[in-house]
Enzyme design. Structure first.
Site: not given
Length: 273
Positions: A17, A63, A67, A79, A88, A127, A156, A215, A234
Site C-alpha cells: 500500500s 482496502t 470494504k 450515501d 473504504n 472487470g 462474478r 499503478y 491508478g
C-alpha cells in the site's frame, strides 16, 4: 500532553500500500503531528480490530477484503458507501462512534475531471469486482447511461451490475465477455496487467479516454498503447481518494501536489529496486 492522533490503512495483503506514503506526506506538508501506519487485517477480523483501537485513532483507510465488513460498524453511512455497498473509509467522531464513507467514487470523479473528463454518455469497464463498482458509479455520476461490463465470469459481475443499475440515473448495464466489443467515451480497466492481451488492447484503441486503475506495474499494456489519448492512471485515482480521506480525517485541506509527488517518488524507488 494530548495523545498524538493516529490513522492507518487496513487490509490483506497490505505491504504494497502507498497510503502511508501519501498521508504522511500530507502531514508533513500541513504541519500535522499525526501518525499513519499500515496493518494487516484478514477478512472477518475487522470488527475486533476496530473495537480494540484507543481514543487517539481518528481515521481508517480500508482496502480489500474489508470494504463490506466496515458498514455494520458505523453509526452513520454516507450515501456513496450505501449505494456502493462498501466503505473504504471509517472516520471517528468526538463521541467515539464511526462513520463510513466511500472516497473511491469521489476520487475517480476527481481523477477524471483533472484530465478534463467531466461529462460522459457511455462507457466500458473491464472487470466486475469492487473497483469496477466504485469507478462505474463515478461514471454514472458523470452522466453515463450505457455501461458495458466485460468480464471473464458473468456470475462474478452480478453484484457490480446490480450496484450500477441502482444508481439514480438508472443506466443500462450490459454484461459480456472480455472478448466482446469495447465502445463508449471511456474505457476503465480494473483487470490485471497479465490479462491485457494484444487483442483486447487493440479493441480499446478507438476509445478516446483510458482509465487504468493500476499503478504498479506501470505502464500496463493498455497504458503503453494510450499515446495520443487521455490517460487517467491508478496513481491519479489513489491520490485523489486519499486526499478526500485526508480531509475527512483531519479537517484540513489535503496538499494534493505534495501527496502526488510522494507517491511518484515511492513508485520510482520501487521500480529502481
Amino acid at each position: 500532553m494530548p495523545q498524538r492522533r493516529r490513522c492507518g490503512v487496513l487490509g490483506d495483503p497490505i505491504s504494497h500500500s502507498l497510503s502511508p506514503v501519501l498521508h504522511r506526506a500530507g502531514y508533513v506538508a500541513t504541519g500535522l503531528d499525526w501518525e499513519y501506519d499500515a496493518r494487516r487485517v484478514p477478512a472477518g477480523t475487522l470488527a475486533d480490530v476496530v473495537g480494540s483501537l484507543g481514543e487517539q485513532w481518528r481515521g481508517l483507510s480500508l482496502t480489500m477484503p474489508l470494504k463490506r465488513e466496515a458498514l455494520p460498524l458505523a453509526a452513520e453511512v454516507s450515501d456513496a458507501a450505501r449505494l456502493a455497498g462498501a466503505a473504504n473509509t471509517l472516520v471517528r467522531s468526538d463521541d467515539l462512534t464511526w462513520s463510513a464513507g466511500n472516497t473511491d467514487i469521489g476520487g475517480a470523479r476527481a481523477a477524471l475531471a483533472e484530465r478534463g473528463v467531466t461529462a460522459l454518455t457511455s462507457a466500458t469497464i473491464l472487470g466486475g469486482g469492487a473497483t469496477a463498482s466504485s469507478t462505474g458509479l463515478a461514471l454514472c455520476d458523470l452522466g453515463a447511461r450505457e455501461v458495458r461490463l466485460l468480464v471473464r465470469s458473468a456470475d462474478r459481475a452480478a453484484e457490480t451490475a446490480s450496484v450500477l443499475r441502482s444508481h439514480p440515473g438508472r443506466p443500462d448495464v450490459v454484461v459480456a465477455g472480455l472478448d466482446d466489443v469495447v465502445t463508449g467515451d471511456v474505457v476503465v480497466s480494473t483487470i490485471p496487467a497479465e490479462a491485457q492481451e494484444a487483442g483486447l488492447v487493440t479493441r480499446c484503441a478507438d476509445v478516446p479516454v483510458l482509465f487504468e486503475v493500476l499503478y504498479s506495474p506501470w505502464p500496463t499494456p493498455l497504458a503503453a498503447a494510450a499515446d495520443g489519448r487521455v490517460l487517467v492512471s491508478g496513481l491519479d485515482l489513489l491520490v485523489h481518494q486519499a486526499a478526500l480521506q485526508f480531509g475527512l480525517f483531519t479537517g484540513v485541506d489535503a496538499p494534493l501536489d505534495a501527496m502526488r509527488a510522494a507517491g511518484e517518488q515511492a513508485l520510482a524507488a520501487r521500480g529502481a529496486s
